[in-house]
Design a protein around this motif. Structure first.
Motif, PDB file in Angstrom:
ATOM      1  N   ASN A 181       9.625   0.472  -3.666  1.00  0.00           N
ATOM      2  CA  ASN A 181       9.692   1.748  -2.940  1.00  0.00           C
ATOM      3  C   ASN A 181       8.534   1.904  -1.977  1.00  0.00           C
ATOM      4  N   ASN A 182       8.646   2.894  -1.088  1.00  0.00           N
ATOM      5  CA  ASN A 182       7.498   3.326  -0.274  1.00  0.00           C
ATOM      6  C   ASN A 182       7.269   4.824  -0.463  1.00  0.00           C
ATOM      7  N   GLY A 183       7.184   5.211  -1.739  1.00  0.00           N
ATOM      8  CA  GLY A 183       7.045   6.618  -2.089  1.00  0.00           C
ATOM      9  C   GLY A 183       5.792   7.284  -1.563  1.00  0.00           C
ATOM     10  N   ILE A 184       4.766   6.514  -1.204  1.00  0.00           N
ATOM     11  CA  ILE A 184       3.546   7.116  -0.657  1.00  0.00           C
ATOM     12  C   ILE A 184       3.842   7.838   0.651  1.00  0.00           C
ATOM     13  N   MET A 185       4.901   7.424   1.358  1.00  0.00           N
ATOM     14  CA  MET A 185       5.235   8.080   2.620  1.00  0.00           C
ATOM     15  C   MET A 185       5.666   9.529   2.417  1.00  0.00           C
ATOM     16  N   TRP A 186       6.032   9.921   1.192  1.00  0.00           N
ATOM     17  CA  TRP A 186       6.402  11.314   0.947  1.00  0.00           C
ATOM     18  C   TRP A 186       5.215  12.262   1.160  1.00  0.00           C
ATOM     19  N   PHE A 187       4.001  11.752   1.076  1.00  0.00           N
ATOM     20  CA  PHE A 187       2.810  12.593   1.175  1.00  0.00           C
ATOM     21  C   PHE A 187       2.312  12.675   2.614  1.00  0.00           C
ATOM     22  N   ASP A 188       1.800  13.843   2.963  1.00  0.00           N
ATOM     23  CA  ASP A 188       1.186  14.044   4.273  1.00  0.00           C
ATOM     24  C   ASP A 188      -0.198  13.394   4.258  1.00  0.00           C
ATOM     25  N   PRO A 189      -0.463  12.431   5.162  1.00  0.00           N
ATOM     26  CA  PRO A 189      -1.784  11.789   5.157  1.00  0.00           C
ATOM     27  C   PRO A 189      -2.909  12.703   5.638  1.00  0.00           C
ATOM     28  N   VAL A 190      -2.560  13.819   6.274  1.00  0.00           N
ATOM     29  CA  VAL A 190      -3.575  14.794   6.678  1.00  0.00           C
ATOM     30  C   VAL A 190      -3.950  15.631   5.460  1.00  0.00           C
ATOM     31  N   GLN A 191      -5.210  15.684   5.144  1.00  0.00           N
ATOM     32  CA  GLN A 191      -5.673  16.391   3.951  1.00  0.00           C
ATOM     33  C   GLN A 191      -5.692  17.908   4.159  1.00  0.00           C
ATOM     34  N   GLY A 192      -5.612  18.641   3.035  1.00  0.00           N
ATOM     35  CA  GLY A 192      -5.730  20.092   3.064  1.00  0.00           C
ATOM     36  C   GLY A 192      -4.424  20.844   2.980  1.00  0.00           C
ATOM     37  N   GLY A 193      -3.296  20.145   2.880  1.00  0.00           N
ATOM     38  CA  GLY A 193      -2.004  20.807   2.786  1.00  0.00           C
ATOM     39  C   GLY A 193      -1.440  20.734   1.373  1.00  0.00           C
TER      40      GLY A 193
ATOM     41  N   THR B 237       0.820  -1.221   0.000  1.00  0.00           N
ATOM     42  CA  THR B 237       0.000   0.000   0.000  1.00  0.00           C
ATOM     43  C   THR B 237       0.849   1.264   0.000  1.00  0.00           C
ATOM     44  N   ALA B 238       2.140   1.130   0.244  1.00  0.00           N
ATOM     45  CA  ALA B 238       3.047   2.290   0.261  1.00  0.00           C
ATOM     46  C   ALA B 238       3.778   2.485  -1.058  1.00  0.00           C
ATOM     47  N   VAL B 239       3.527   1.627  -2.055  1.00  0.00           N
ATOM     48  CA  VAL B 239       4.298   1.644  -3.296  1.00  0.00           C
ATOM     49  C   VAL B 239       3.777   2.713  -4.255  1.00  0.00           C
ATOM     50  N   ALA B 240       4.682   3.556  -4.753  1.00  0.00           N
ATOM     51  CA  ALA B 240       4.365   4.579  -5.745  1.00  0.00           C
ATOM     52  C   ALA B 240       4.902   4.158  -7.118  1.00  0.00           C
TER      53      ALA B 240
END
Length: 526
Positions: A381-393, A128-131
Motif C-alpha cells: 500500500n501507499n497509505g502514508i499518502m492519506w496524510f497531509d504532509p503539511v503539519q498543524g492540521g 517510504t509510503a507504506v503504512a
C-alpha cells in the motif's frame, strides 16, 4: 450527447439481476465472487464468504487490495436484527518521522490528493509510503465472532488462485500499461507485472495471450496464513520477511507495528431514513459524511416512488455539497477534487438466512506504492499518502496514527422490509454513489437492477457537479442552478464515477449487481 469524443452513442451495456433464495456475492472480479459463492454453497455464512472473497480479490485484483491493504466491513445479522462494524484501516508506522517528508516546493502532488508535493514523492511512491496494513486482522476479527467454517478453508481457495496465477487479458494490459512507468521503478513490481521489466503484458489484437501472472510467492504466503491463522501475517516468518523487504527499500515499517496491530469493532452509525435505517461506519471513514448527506436529503428529497427527476438530482447535489463542505473543513481532507479513482475494491454478500456484509478495502493508489515485497509476493500500500504532509492540521502526517479514508460500505433496511448492502470504489466519488444507490431504492422504489443502471452524478468537493451524459437536459439545467456542471460518459477506463457493487434481499429472494461498465465485476450465486 456531445459527439466530440470517439465513442459510440448507441452502445448499451446491461447486467441483469437474477433473483434466488440462495446466497449471492457481488464483487469487482467475477472469480472472487465465485470463490465466495462456493463457500456459501458449502454451508458457510455471509462472513465466511466475505473472508474468502477478500483473500481471493488480493490475487485477482492485486493492484486494488490484498493482505497489505486496509478497509472496513459493515455486517447485518438477521436473527439479531443488528448491524456491526469492523474497522481495519491502516496506521502510520511508529518510526515514521514527518521530517523525512520535506515539501519540494513543486506545487501539488499528481496523485489522488492535492497535498503539497513532497521531495521524491516519498509519501506517494516507494517503501517510504507504506503504512501498517489491516485486512488480515479485520477478516480474522469478523471470522472469530461470526464465522462457521474453519479459517483454512476460507483462505486456501485464494492460495490456489495464486498458484494458478491471474490470467492476462486486455483489461489487465490496459491497467498495467497506464502504470508501467511507475511500476518499472521497482525491480520486483516490474518483474511481476511487466514484460522485460518495461512493457505491459498484453495479448494480440485477435486473441488472448494465454499468459498468467507469476504469483507463486503470494500463494506460499496465503498458504502460511491459511495454516497459521490471521496472526501468522502479523507475527513470525511472514512479518519478519515483510519488514525486511520494506526496510531494504527504504521504508520504516517494523515488527512491532505488525505485532501490535489489531482491527476494531465499532458501533455503527444508525441513520433513520424513510421509516427504515441505513447503517454506516463511524470514525475516520466516509460514514459520517454519508450520514450528513443522508440527513440533508431527508429534508429536501420528496419520496416519489418514481424514477428521480430534475429536482431529485438537484437535491442530491445540494446534500453532497453541504456534506463535503463539513468533511473538508473538519476531517482534514483538501477542498479540491482528485482526478484519480483510487486503488480500492468493494464487494457485498448476502446469505440464504439474510445475513449481509458490505466490505470495502484498498491499497489507496492503483498499485499502491508500486512496490512489491519479493519475500511475500504482496503488492504494498501507499497509505502514508492519506496524510497531509503539511503539519498543524487535523490529518497531518504523524507516527502511529490512523488514516482518514473515503470508504463507505453501508447496510440498509427499508420500511417495507427490503434490505441491501452497498459500497463502491473510487476515492471521494464513493460517497455520492452509495448515497444515490440508497436513495434510488428508498426514495424511488427502484429494484437493484434499475438502481445500478440509473445515471448518477458526482459531487465530491471540487465546486462542480459531474453528471452522467445520459441525463436529460432538464436535469442538467437544474444541476446548473446548484453549481457548475460538466458531463462525462460512464465508461470502462477511466471511471468518471465510482464503481459500486451491491446485494439486495426482498423477502427470501436475493440478488446482486456490480458497476455496469466494469468488465470483470459480476455477481455469483451460492
Amino acid at each position: 450527447m456531445s459527439s466530440k469524443d470517439n465513442f459510440s452513442d448507441s452502445q448499451v451495456v446491461r447486467k441483469p439481476v437474477t433473483l434466488t433464495e440462495r446466497g449471492v456475492v457481488a464483487s469487482q472480479h467475477k472469480r472472487a465472487a465465485q470463490v465466495g459463492a462456493a463457500i456459501l454453497a458449502e454451508g458457510g455464512d455471509a462472513v465466511d464468504a466475505a473472508v474468502a472473497t477478500s483473500f481471493a480479490l488480493g490475487v485477482v485484483e492485486p493492484w486494488m487490495s490484498g493482505c497489505a491493504a486496509g478497509g472496513c466491513m459493515v455486517l447485518w445479522r438477521a436473527k439479531e436484527k443488528r448491524a456491526y462494524v469492523v474497522n481495519y484501516g491502516m496506521r502510520s508506522p511508529r518510526e515514521l518521522d514527518p521530517r523525512d517528508y520535506p515539501l519540494s516546493g513543486a506545487g501539488k502532488n499528481a496523485d489522488m490528493f492535492p497535498w503539497e508535493a513532497v521531495v521524491d514523492d516519498r509519501n506517494v511512491q516507494g517503501a517510504t509510503a507504506v503504512a501498517v496494513p489491516g485486512v488480515v486482522s479485520g477478516m480474522g476479527l469478523a471470522h472469530e465472532r461470526f464465522g462457521r467454517k474453519p479459517w483454512h478453508e476460507l483462505v486456501e481457495p485464494a492460495a490456489r488462485l495464486a498458484q494458478e496465477g491471474l490470467a492476462v487479458d486486455w483489461y489487465f494490459g490496459l491497467l498495467t500499461a497506464s502504470n508501467a512507468k511507475a511500476l518499472s521503478r521497482d525491480p520486483d513490481a516490474a518483474a511481476m507485472f511487466l514484460d522485460e521489466g518495461t512493457w505491459p503484458i498484453v495479448g494480440t489484437w485477435t486473441g488472448g495471450s494465454n499468459r498468467h501472472l507469476d504469483q507463486k510467492q503470494l500463494a506460499r504466503t496465503l498458504q502460511a496464513i491459511a495454516g497459521g491463522g490471521p496472526r501468522a501475517f502479523y507475527e513470525g516468518d511472514i512479518a519478519k520477511a515483510l519488514v525486511k523487504d520494506v526496510r531494504a527499500k527504504g521504508g520504516c515499517l517494523n515488527e512491532e507495528d505488525l505485532a501490535t496491530y489489531t482491527a476494531e469493532w465499532h458501533e455503527p452509525l444508525a441513520l433513520p431514513y424513510r421509516g427504515g435505517h441505513v447503517y454506516a461506519a463511524p470514525g475516520l471513514t466516509g460514514g459520517p459524511t454519508f450520514g450528513h448527506a443522508l440527513r440533508a436529503l431527508s429534508e429536501t428529497m420528496q419520496a416519489s416512488g418514481r424514477a428521480p427527476d430534475a429536482q431529485s438530482y438537484a437535491a442530491v447535489a445540494r446534500a453532497l455539497h453541504a456534506a463535503f463542505e463539513v468533511r473538508l473543513s473538519d476531517m482534514g481532507d483538501s477542498n479540491e477534487s482528485p482526478e484519480a479513482p483510487g486503488c480500492t475494491t468493494h464487494f457485498s454478500v448476502v446469505d440464504s438466512e439474510g445475513n449481509m456484509c458490505a466490505v470495502t478495502q484498498t491499497l489507496l493508489s492503483i498499485f499502491g506504492s508500486r512496490v512489491v515485497s519479493p519475500s511475500t509476493g504482496l503488492m504494498l500500500n501507499n497509505g502514508i499518502m492519506w496524510f497531509d504532509p503539511v503539519q498543524g492540521g487535523p490529518n497531518s502526517l504523524a507516527p502511529n496514527k490512523r488514516v482518514l479514508a473515503n470508504y463507505c460500505p453501508v447496510v440498509g433496511i427499508a420500511q417495507d422490509g427490503r434490505q441491501f448492502a452497498f459500497g463502491a470504489s473510487g476515492g471521494r466519488k464513493i460517497l455520492g454513489a452509495v448515497l444515490q444507490l440508497s436513495s434510488f431504492v428508498l426514495d424511488h422504489g427502484m429494484s437493484l437492477e434499475e438502481a445500478f443502471h440509473a445515471p448518477r452524478i458526482d459531487v465530491s468537493g471540487g465546486g462542480q457537479v459531474t453528471a452522467d451524459a445520459r441525463l436529460p437536459e432538464e436535469v442538467l439545467e437544474a444541476l446548473g442552478r446548484v453549481m457548475p456542471v460538466a458531463t462525462a460518459r460512464r465508461g470502462v477506463f477511466p471511471y468518471s464515477f465510482a464503481c459500486p457493487a451491491g446485494v439486495m434481499r426482498i423477502g427470501r429472494s436475493n440478488g446482486g449487481c456490480t458497476e455496469t461498465m466494469s468488465p470483470w465485476g459480476d455477481a455469483a450465486i451460492g
